[in-house]
Design a protein around this motif. Sequence first.
Motif, PDB file in Angstrom:
ATOM      1  N   LEU A  32      21.749  26.610  70.861  1.00  0.00           N
ATOM      2  CA  LEU A  32      22.270  27.581  72.056  1.00  0.00           C
ATOM      3  C   LEU A  32      22.564  26.564  73.218  1.00  0.00           C
ATOM      4  CD1 LEU A  32      20.461  30.854  71.209  1.00  0.00           C
ATOM      5  CD2 LEU A  32      22.827  30.628  71.396  1.00  0.00           C
TER       6      LEU A  32
ATOM      7  N   THR B  70      13.016  27.135  71.923  1.00  0.00           N
ATOM      8  CA  THR B  70      13.465  27.952  70.788  1.00  0.00           C
ATOM      9  C   THR B  70      15.175  28.086  70.883  1.00  0.00           C
ATOM     10  OG1 THR B  70      11.169  29.144  70.877  1.00  0.00           O
ATOM     11  CG2 THR B  70      13.154  29.967  69.260  1.00  0.00           C
ATOM     12  N   ILE B  71      15.294  28.233  72.079  1.00  0.00           N
ATOM     13  CA  ILE B  71      16.715  28.235  72.420  1.00  0.00           C
ATOM     14  C   ILE B  71      17.663  26.952  72.256  1.00  0.00           C
ATOM     15  CG2 ILE B  71      18.478  28.632  74.346  1.00  0.00           C
ATOM     16  CD1 ILE B  71      16.631  31.034  75.424  1.00  0.00           C
TER      17      ILE B  71
ATOM     18  N   ALA C  34      17.696  26.175  68.631  1.00  0.00           N
ATOM     19  CA  ALA C  34      18.784  26.814  67.835  1.00  0.00           C
ATOM     20  C   ALA C  34      20.297  26.227  67.887  1.00  0.00           C
ATOM     21  CB  ALA C  34      18.586  28.267  68.191  1.00  0.00           C
TER      22      ALA C  34
ATOM     23  N   ALA D 188      17.211  33.254  71.138  1.00  0.00           N
ATOM     24  CA  ALA D 188      16.881  32.784  69.820  1.00  0.00           C
ATOM     25  C   ALA D 188      16.446  33.625  68.602  1.00  0.00           C
ATOM     26  CB  ALA D 188      16.448  31.200  70.017  1.00  0.00           C
TER      27      ALA D 188
END
Length: 255
Positions: free
Chosen positions: A243, A237-238, A241, A48
């Motif tokens: 994702l 965080t991924i 984001a 990310a």
Amino acid sequence: MHAGTLVRYLVLSDIHANLEALEAVGAAAARRPFDAVLCLGDLVGYGASPNEVTEQIRGLRPAVIIRGNHDKAAAGIIDTSDFNPIAGLAVAWTQRQLTVENAAYLAGLPAGPRVVDDLIEICHGAPHDEDAYLVSEADARVAAAAASRPVCLFGHTHVSLMLKLTADRFELARPAGGASGSWRVALDPRSRYLINPGSVGQPRDGDPRAAFAIVDTGERVIEFFREPYDVTRASRTILDAGLPSLLADRLLAGR
Ligand code: ZN
């Protein structure tokens, strides 16, 4: 740096936009002095923080750096027809995030292999093909024949390993890392080596800790390291984001 100079190289591969892992590796490496950085590619993709990671690597001023397949895709040099759908989604997301300057930096990274000095050359996948996966003994024989230095450092498979070729015989060693997280190996001058330091940002050998190595060309020693970092934060965080969740889950599993 000319031949014969004593150099300790910090070797970083497959960072994959994982800032949390790269920062932990940077802190760990700072406790073990090194002179210069070698980067085996795949700065971005999957993770990310593509801009932050690209800027940190640029700031390290690597002595030698090459591109990975994800760097090529993010920079628009190749399309993602050879990527699995999730990797392709991550490439498209990364392209939307990258600043013009960071995209240009990735686009300008050279193809491997690149010779570092008398002892070392680096490549992303293999010395005969930057995108080849070095996974079998047959692959290793082709790679060893193409290698132009006694120690060929490669990445791409995200699995830390050392292949030692003495006369015509290969020995495979997997730097398990163990609890101590380090493994030190003297490089035999009668042997040649294909060595994957492992992945900083997306290990796939079942150990979620960030992998890196330090090669001391004066002492002819390589040390493999595994460094714990905040994997939970990197995976969150991924997800934050937007994702694919598989990319968050695999960090936790180290697969
Ligand atoms: Zn990779």
